[in-house]
Structure formats: C-alpha cells, structure tokens
Design a protein around this motif. Structure first.
Motif, PDB file in Angstrom:
ATOM      1  N   PRO A 453      49.202   1.571  13.569  1.00  0.00           N
ATOM      2  CA  PRO A 453      49.224   0.144  13.917  1.00  0.00           C
ATOM      3  C   PRO A 453      50.280  -0.184  14.963  1.00  0.00           C
ATOM      4  CG  PRO A 453      50.265   0.506  11.789  1.00  0.00           C
ATOM      5  CD  PRO A 453      49.659   1.820  12.192  1.00  0.00           C
ATOM      6  N   PHE A 454      50.010  -1.220  15.746  1.00  0.00           N
ATOM      7  CA  PHE A 454      50.994  -1.733  16.696  1.00  0.00           C
ATOM      8  C   PHE A 454      52.156  -2.345  15.925  1.00  0.00           C
ATOM      9  CE2 PHE A 454      52.774  -5.459  18.801  1.00  0.00           C
ATOM     10  CZ  PHE A 454      53.193  -4.924  20.008  1.00  0.00           C
ATOM     11  N   SER A 455      53.339  -2.205  16.451  1.00  0.00           N
ATOM     12  CA  SER A 455      54.490  -2.839  15.803  1.00  0.00           C
ATOM     13  C   SER A 455      55.367  -3.511  16.847  1.00  0.00           C
ATOM     14  CB  SER A 455      55.308  -1.806  15.018  1.00  0.00           C
ATOM     15  OG  SER A 455      55.904  -0.866  15.900  1.00  0.00           O
ATOM     16  N   TRP A 456      55.869  -4.679  16.508  1.00  0.00           N
ATOM     17  CA  TRP A 456      56.834  -5.358  17.359  1.00  0.00           C
ATOM     18  C   TRP A 456      58.202  -4.727  17.148  1.00  0.00           C
ATOM     19  CZ3 TRP A 456      55.484  -9.140  20.817  1.00  0.00           C
ATOM     20  CH2 TRP A 456      54.208  -9.668  20.683  1.00  0.00           C
ATOM     21  N   PRO A 457      58.978  -4.533  18.203  1.00  0.00           N
ATOM     22  CA  PRO A 457      60.316  -3.943  18.029  1.00  0.00           C
ATOM     23  C   PRO A 457      61.227  -4.899  17.270  1.00  0.00           C
ATOM     24  CG  PRO A 457      60.035  -4.722  20.288  1.00  0.00           C
ATOM     25  CD  PRO A 457      58.698  -4.858  19.611  1.00  0.00           C
ATOM     26  N   VAL A 458      61.757  -4.444  16.143  1.00  0.00           N
ATOM     27  CA  VAL A 458      62.590  -5.321  15.310  1.00  0.00           C
ATOM     28  C   VAL A 458      64.042  -4.877  15.299  1.00  0.00           C
ATOM     29  CG1 VAL A 458      60.703  -6.035  13.821  1.00  0.00           C
ATOM     30  CG2 VAL A 458      61.975  -3.968  13.261  1.00  0.00           C
ATOM     31  N   ASN A 459      64.341  -3.745  15.893  1.00  0.00           N
ATOM     32  CA  ASN A 459      65.696  -3.223  15.891  1.00  0.00           C
ATOM     33  C   ASN A 459      65.984  -2.639  17.262  1.00  0.00           C
ATOM     34  OD1 ASN A 459      67.845  -1.203  15.660  1.00  0.00           O
ATOM     35  ND2 ASN A 459      67.737  -1.572  13.452  1.00  0.00           N
ATOM     36  N   GLU A 460      66.872  -3.268  18.017  1.00  0.00           N
ATOM     37  CA  GLU A 460      67.131  -2.845  19.389  1.00  0.00           C
ATOM     38  C   GLU A 460      67.699  -1.429  19.443  1.00  0.00           C
ATOM     39  OE1 GLU A 460      69.475  -4.361  23.422  1.00  0.00           O
ATOM     40  OE2 GLU A 460      69.399  -5.628  21.639  1.00  0.00           O
ATOM     41  N   GLU A 461      68.560  -1.096  18.493  1.00  0.00           N
ATOM     42  CA  GLU A 461      69.144   0.242  18.466  1.00  0.00           C
ATOM     43  C   GLU A 461      68.068   1.288  18.228  1.00  0.00           C
ATOM     44  OE1 GLU A 461      72.441   2.849  15.919  1.00  0.00           O
ATOM     45  OE2 GLU A 461      72.361   0.658  15.716  1.00  0.00           O
ATOM     46  N   ASP A 462      67.154   1.008  17.278  1.00  0.00           N
ATOM     47  CA  ASP A 462      66.043   1.923  17.021  1.00  0.00           C
ATOM     48  C   ASP A 462      65.150   2.072  18.244  1.00  0.00           C
ATOM     49  OD1 ASP A 462      66.802   2.544  14.486  1.00  0.00           O
ATOM     50  OD2 ASP A 462      65.150   1.513  13.473  1.00  0.00           O
ATOM     51  N   THR A 463      64.872   0.941  18.909  1.00  0.00           N
ATOM     52  CA  THR A 463      63.988   0.959  20.076  1.00  0.00           C
ATOM     53  C   THR A 463      64.540   1.856  21.169  1.00  0.00           C
ATOM     54  OG1 THR A 463      63.210  -1.281  19.582  1.00  0.00           O
ATOM     55  CG2 THR A 463      62.867  -0.465  21.825  1.00  0.00           C
ATOM     56  N   LYS A 464      65.831   1.710  21.461  1.00  0.00           N
ATOM     57  CA  LYS A 464      66.458   2.533  22.505  1.00  0.00           C
ATOM     58  C   LYS A 464      66.489   4.002  22.102  1.00  0.00           C
ATOM     59  CE  LYS A 464      69.495  -1.041  24.436  1.00  0.00           C
ATOM     60  NZ  LYS A 464      70.902  -1.454  24.646  1.00  0.00           N
ATOM     61  N   ARG A 465      66.823   4.250  20.847  1.00  0.00           N
ATOM     62  CA  ARG A 465      66.909   5.634  20.380  1.00  0.00           C
ATOM     63  C   ARG A 465      65.539   6.298  20.389  1.00  0.00           C
ATOM     64  NH1 ARG A 465      69.734  10.031  20.580  1.00  0.00           N
ATOM     65  NH2 ARG A 465      69.836  11.246  18.640  1.00  0.00           N
ATOM     66  N   ALA A 466      64.510   5.564  19.960  1.00  0.00           N
ATOM     67  CA  ALA A 466      63.152   6.113  19.934  1.00  0.00           C
ATOM     68  C   ALA A 466      62.666   6.427  21.336  1.00  0.00           C
ATOM     69  CB  ALA A 466      62.208   5.139  19.249  1.00  0.00           C
ATOM     70  N   ALA A 467      63.038   5.608  22.304  1.00  0.00           N
ATOM     71  CA  ALA A 467      62.606   5.855  23.684  1.00  0.00           C
ATOM     72  C   ALA A 467      63.149   7.190  24.176  1.00  0.00           C
ATOM     73  CB  ALA A 467      63.065   4.722  24.582  1.00  0.00           C
ATOM     74  N   THR A 468      64.418   7.470  23.862  1.00  0.00           N
ATOM     75  CA  THR A 468      65.037   8.722  24.299  1.00  0.00           C
ATOM     76  C   THR A 468      64.450   9.920  23.555  1.00  0.00           C
ATOM     77  OG1 THR A 468      67.114   7.606  24.826  1.00  0.00           O
ATOM     78  CG2 THR A 468      67.210   9.987  24.485  1.00  0.00           C
ATOM     79  N   LEU A 469      64.439   9.828  22.225  1.00  0.00           N
ATOM     80  CA  LEU A 469      63.918  10.933  21.431  1.00  0.00           C
ATOM     81  C   LEU A 469      62.445  11.183  21.702  1.00  0.00           C
ATOM     82  CD1 LEU A 469      65.582  10.128  17.973  1.00  0.00           C
ATOM     83  CD2 LEU A 469      66.245  11.936  19.568  1.00  0.00           C
ATOM     84  N   GLY A 470      61.667  10.094  21.790  1.00  0.00           N
ATOM     85  CA  GLY A 470      60.229  10.225  22.003  1.00  0.00           C
ATOM     86  C   GLY A 470      59.909  10.924  23.301  1.00  0.00           C
ATOM     87  N   THR A 471      60.644  10.585  24.355  1.00  0.00           N
ATOM     88  CA  THR A 471      60.415  11.220  25.654  1.00  0.00           C
ATOM     89  C   THR A 471      60.771  12.697  25.601  1.00  0.00           C
ATOM     90  OG1 THR A 471      60.837   9.156  26.848  1.00  0.00           O
ATOM     91  CG2 THR A 471      61.052  11.197  28.089  1.00  0.00           C
ATOM     92  N   ASP A 472      61.926  13.013  25.008  1.00  0.00           N
ATOM     93  CA  ASP A 472      62.359  14.414  24.948  1.00  0.00           C
ATOM     94  C   ASP A 472      61.364  15.268  24.160  1.00  0.00           C
ATOM     95  OD1 ASP A 472      64.590  13.736  26.371  1.00  0.00           O
ATOM     96  OD2 ASP A 472      65.954  13.729  24.652  1.00  0.00           O
ATOM     97  N   ILE A 473      60.925  14.758  23.024  1.00  0.00           N
ATOM     98  CA  ILE A 473      60.022  15.534  22.165  1.00  0.00           C
ATOM     99  C   ILE A 473      58.634  15.644  22.774  1.00  0.00           C
ATOM    100  CG2 ILE A 473      58.827  15.468  19.934  1.00  0.00           C
ATOM    101  CD1 ILE A 473      61.485  14.409  18.750  1.00  0.00           C
ATOM    102  N   SER A 474      58.128  14.550  23.320  1.00  0.00           N
ATOM    103  CA  SER A 474      56.803  14.581  23.938  1.00  0.00           C
ATOM    104  C   SER A 474      56.773  15.534  25.125  1.00  0.00           C
ATOM    105  CB  SER A 474      56.409  13.168  24.380  1.00  0.00           C
ATOM    106  OG  SER A 474      55.149  13.159  25.009  1.00  0.00           O
TER     107      SER A 474
END
Length: 524
Positions: A453-474
């Motif tokens: 499901p789509f999710s609205w970003p609710v935690n700015e720290e999580d959003t930034k961290r996920a962007a970095t980790l997601g890019t590295d892992i992908s």
C-alpha cells in the motif's frame, strides 16, 4: 448616525454574500452565473493559450482560470518563492509537490481539507475516490483528511511481462511453455533452428528485455518470490499481509541460478545488460526475439496494419511441484498520483466550492475523453460513454497535427480521470483488435500477489534514512543480479557473501522503516 452606517454595511455585506451564493450553482452548468476567476500554478512547458480544452471548459463552466504556468524547474523555484512570501495562488498543481510537502502544508494550514467539499459538490471526484478499494485510502492523510485532488488512470493489473513469439513456436511445431524446463527447451530450439524463417540459424535471440526496464526480478515469481525492482519499495513484497524482502530468499537464489544457466547456454541476449533502448528496439523490429520482457509487445515490434502481433504473453511458469508461482501486481485496475493539486488557504468557502466543481467538470466522461484524445468532431467521434472513434489524421498538415497533439489538449500534469473502460478505436464496426493487456490480465490474474500500500511519510528521519538505505540496497541487488546471471559471480559459491552484504548495507533497518510506514508486520 454610526448605527445607520453600521446597518448599511451589514446589509451590504449580507446582500453581497447573497449575490455570491446566487452566482454559484451547486449542480449543472454553468458553475457560476457571474464572472469568476481563480489562480492556478502548474509546471507546463507548453503555452497555456495553446491548450485546446481550456476555452471549452471556460465556456462550459463560466469560470476563468488565471494560470501561472512555467517549465518544471522554473515553476518549482517560483512556488518556493511564492510560499515563502505568502503570495501564492488558489491552487498549486502538477508535479510540484511531494507527499512530504503536502503533509507539511497541511500541518501549517497552508492548504485546506477537501473531503466535505468533494462529498457535497463533486460526484465525479467521488466516483474516482471509490473506483477501487485503495484510492480513497491512498488520498487520505494520517490526520484523516483529503487535501489533494486525485489523478487516476486505468492501468492493467500486470504491466511488464514476458511475451513469446507465437509465429516462431508454430514454425517449429512447439507449444507455449508452462514450466521453466519447457521454456529452456523452447529457447534452445529458438537458438538452434531458423525460428524467424529468414534462412539464417544464427541471428535469433531467444530471450531479451526492455533496456530501460530490465525487470528480470519479475521472473523470480516463477520460483515463488516477487523481486521486482520497479516499485517504490524495490525488491520488497507483501506475503500474507506482511512485508518481506525478496532478493535474499531461496526462491530468488533459484531464479538467479536458472537465468545463469540460460546465460551459459547462450539463450539470453548478449547485450542484455549493456544495450540502450534504440538498440533493443532495432533488434526487435528485425524480428530477432523469441521471448522479450516489456510493457507491451508493440514496444519492440510495432503491430501490423490490422492491429496484430506475433507475440502473446508468456504464462506464469511453474518451476517445481512444491513451489506456488506468483507474479507482481502492478495495480488493482488503476494507477494514481496522490499529490497533483491542492487548494490553498487563499480560497474562501465560495472560491473552494467553485474550484472543486471546476475540477469535477474536468472529470466527466466527455471532458476526460477530449482531454486524452482531442475534441469531438475534430479528433474523435463519441460512439458511447465508453467507446470513441478516432478521426483519421493522416492527411492533416503538420501544424494541425501539432496543434491537436496530446500535450496541447490540456495541462496534462493536472489531475484527470481516465476510466479503464474508455476505449478509442479507429473503426467501431471492425472486430476488436488484439488487446495484449486484457489478455495478460486474464492470464496473470490468478497469480497476482498483494500490492504494497501507498503510505504518506510520517517521520522525516525515517524518510531520509530510507532514501539512503533503499538506494544503496537496490543498486547493490541490481548490480549483483547482472554479475550472477552473466556468470561473473557463481550463485552457489558466493550466495552467502551476497546475503551478508545486504545485512551490512542495513536491510534489517530498512525493512523496519518500511514496515512502520505502511503499518505492517514483517514476514519471517
């Protein structure tokens, strides 16, 4: 005297409000009976004055839109300046806002909630929100409000998929394969025989894939895991309502081993990981592909004049008796963009009502069809509410073709609603053309998994961290896939090191962040 002046002012105010109320029609057209203008900022590289549908919409509604339209980069900069200065328009639309922007503007009360206005004044918007079980949920923010006007387009349930050349099969007396072993045998026949019938047994390419969308991980579904890399949550999937990372599972390892075997047997396009889109298409147009992964077969071999193609969707294959095959679900029938237009706090109640009705009028079937395919009696004829006949433009001069081009019909970055049952055809009396997407959905439907499901970003720290980790892992998974498939790395010998590196890159943390975002448990 002061009492008299006050009474006059109150009376004038009341009369003014009554006049404004009288000028607004809750139903039907026009929307207003007196001149009305609202302002709208949007990213648009073309000229607003060239947009064919805008004067038509103004004539229908009585509402004039004062556009602040600029190319994306300029519009993005101007929006920032406008928001900082407080001098911004009634509506901000297009691709300018992120989900994070919408939530921040909602918290700052820079934009207004729309759900009550939509429920009261916008039947087409309401239909849009109810078009599938996930639309309303997608557009509802964590605080329970809807701040954005939906942009929804009908989409196949399964998009990118492998297509197999039925003419080649028929020429070699072969059946469409249903298992991975059968596919390997078919690909070997394509490799060894003159499958395309041109007298050359060496030019056939048994398997290839779209150079820009090389989603080989989709084939991991044959081995029981959804490892697509073309989603927001790359290489993640839902399994029984829980979030799971796919590219470290046993099924993914078997997928890699299978494709590595195809590579050793020279059954894969030798330029699979290096070609560009033009090279990929050029080979397809020469009828060199036996199986090709793409959005549609017409992407690499244009349909003939009768609307036919030698390619049919390859069924979801079975790899073994104890593994249930699955396939990545692209949609539940629609794709939607949740941040395409907001109403700012510059809107008073009356202005907001007019704007909601203006957008709702955009979303009628007639206006939707004309926004997508051009005005009636010029570009198309309406046959019914779902069927439209294209008017032949072959002999049109180039300037007229440009005038009525898709980009000149409407500001296409703004919200719209193109229903899945709306079809444009060249001849409504001719037998239906082959519909590869419909065929694919019927074939793949029983195997499609849950959609994250789509999710609205609710935690700015999580959003930034996920962007970095997601890019590295992908990026790592994508790179290692190519190395494993081409044989530069051995799947059996180096699998454990690959899995360990995923953990080192922060897979556990990323999984936890994504699970929090969508409110799901993590699968074992």
């Amino acid at each position: 005297m002061k009492k008299l002046v006050s009474l006059v002012l109150v009376l004038a105010l009341v009369l003014g409000m009554a006049s404004a109320m009288a000028a607004f029609n809750e139903e039907g057209l026009p929307i207003v009976t007196e001149p009305f203008t609202f302002s709208l900022m949007v990213d648009e590289s073309g000229k607003v004055e060239d947009k064919i549908m805008l004067p038509i919409l103004e004539e229908q509604t009585g509402v004039k839109v004062e556009f602040q339209a600029f190319p994306y980069d300029v519009a993005k900069e101007k929006m920032g300046v406008a928001l900082n200065s407080g001098d911004y328009p009634h509506v901000i639309g297009g691709w300018l806002l992120s989900a994070k922007d919408v939530l921040q503007m909602a918290a700052d009360e820079t934009i207004i909630p729309l759900e009550d206005l939509i429920a009261k004044y916008a039947p087409n918007l309401t239909e849009m929100l109810d078009s599938d079980p996930f639309v309303r949920k997608t557009f509802t923010t964590p605080d329970g409000h809807i701040y954005t006007i939906p942009y929804v387009i009908g989409e196949p349930l399964a998009t990118f998929k492998p297509y197999i050349n039925k003419e080649w099969l028929d020429r070699l007396g072969l059946e469409v394969p249903t298992t991975t072993e059968e596919l390997k045998k078919v690909l070997m026949a394509f490799r060894d025989e003159d499958a395309n019938g041109n007298g050359d047994k060496t030019d056939e390419i048994p398997f290839s894939a779209d150079a820009n969308n090389r989603h080989l991980g989709l084939m991991a579904g044959w081995f029981g895991v959804d490892a697509t890399g073309n989603a927001t949550y790359s290489y993640f999937a839902m399994v029984d309502g829980k979030l799971s990372f796919a590219a470290n599972k046993e099924g993914y390892k078997k997928f890699l081993a299978y494709f590595a075997d195809l590579s050793r047997e020279k059954l894969l396009d030798p330029e699979l990981f290096t070609q560009d889109l033009a090279q990929w298409r050029a080979k397809g147009e020469q009828n060199l592909y036996g199986v090709c992964l793409a959005y549609g077969a017409g992407d690499f071999l244009p349909f003939d004049e009768k609307g036919n193609t030698p390619f049919v969707p390859l069924p979801v294959l079975t790899s073994s008796e104890d593994v249930k095959p699955i396939y990545h679900r692209a949609s539940y029938g629609f794709t939607y963009f949740p941040t395409q237009a907001v109403l700012t706090d510059k809107c008073d109640e009356e202005t907001a009502k007019v704007i909601i009705r203006w957008f709702d009028n955009v979303f009628t079937r007639d206006n939707s069809a004309q926004i997508q395919w051009g005005p009636y009696d010029i570009c198309q004829k309406k046959i019914s509410d779902t069927l439209y006949q294209e008017i032949d433009r072959t002999d049109w001069p180039e300037d007229q073709k440009k005038k009525y081009g898709w980009g000149n019909l409407f500001c296409q970055a703004l919200p719209k609603f193109i229903r899945l049952d709306m079809k444009l055809v060249s001849d409504p009396d001719a037998p239906p053309k082959y519909d590869e997407m419909k065929t694919g959905d019927e074939l793949y439907g029983p195997y499609l998994n849950e959609k994250i499901p789509f999710s609205w970003p609710v935690n700015e720290e999580d959003t930034k961290r996920a962007a970095t980790l997601g890019t590295d892992i992908s990026d790592y998974v994508k790179n290692q896939l190519a190395l494993f498939v081409t044989g530069e790395k051995d799947v059996e010998a180096e699998w454990d090191a690959y899995v360990q590196q995923l953990d080192t890159l922060g897979l556990k943390e990323l999984t936890e962040i994504y699970a929090r975002a969508i409110g799901a448990e993590i699968a074992e």
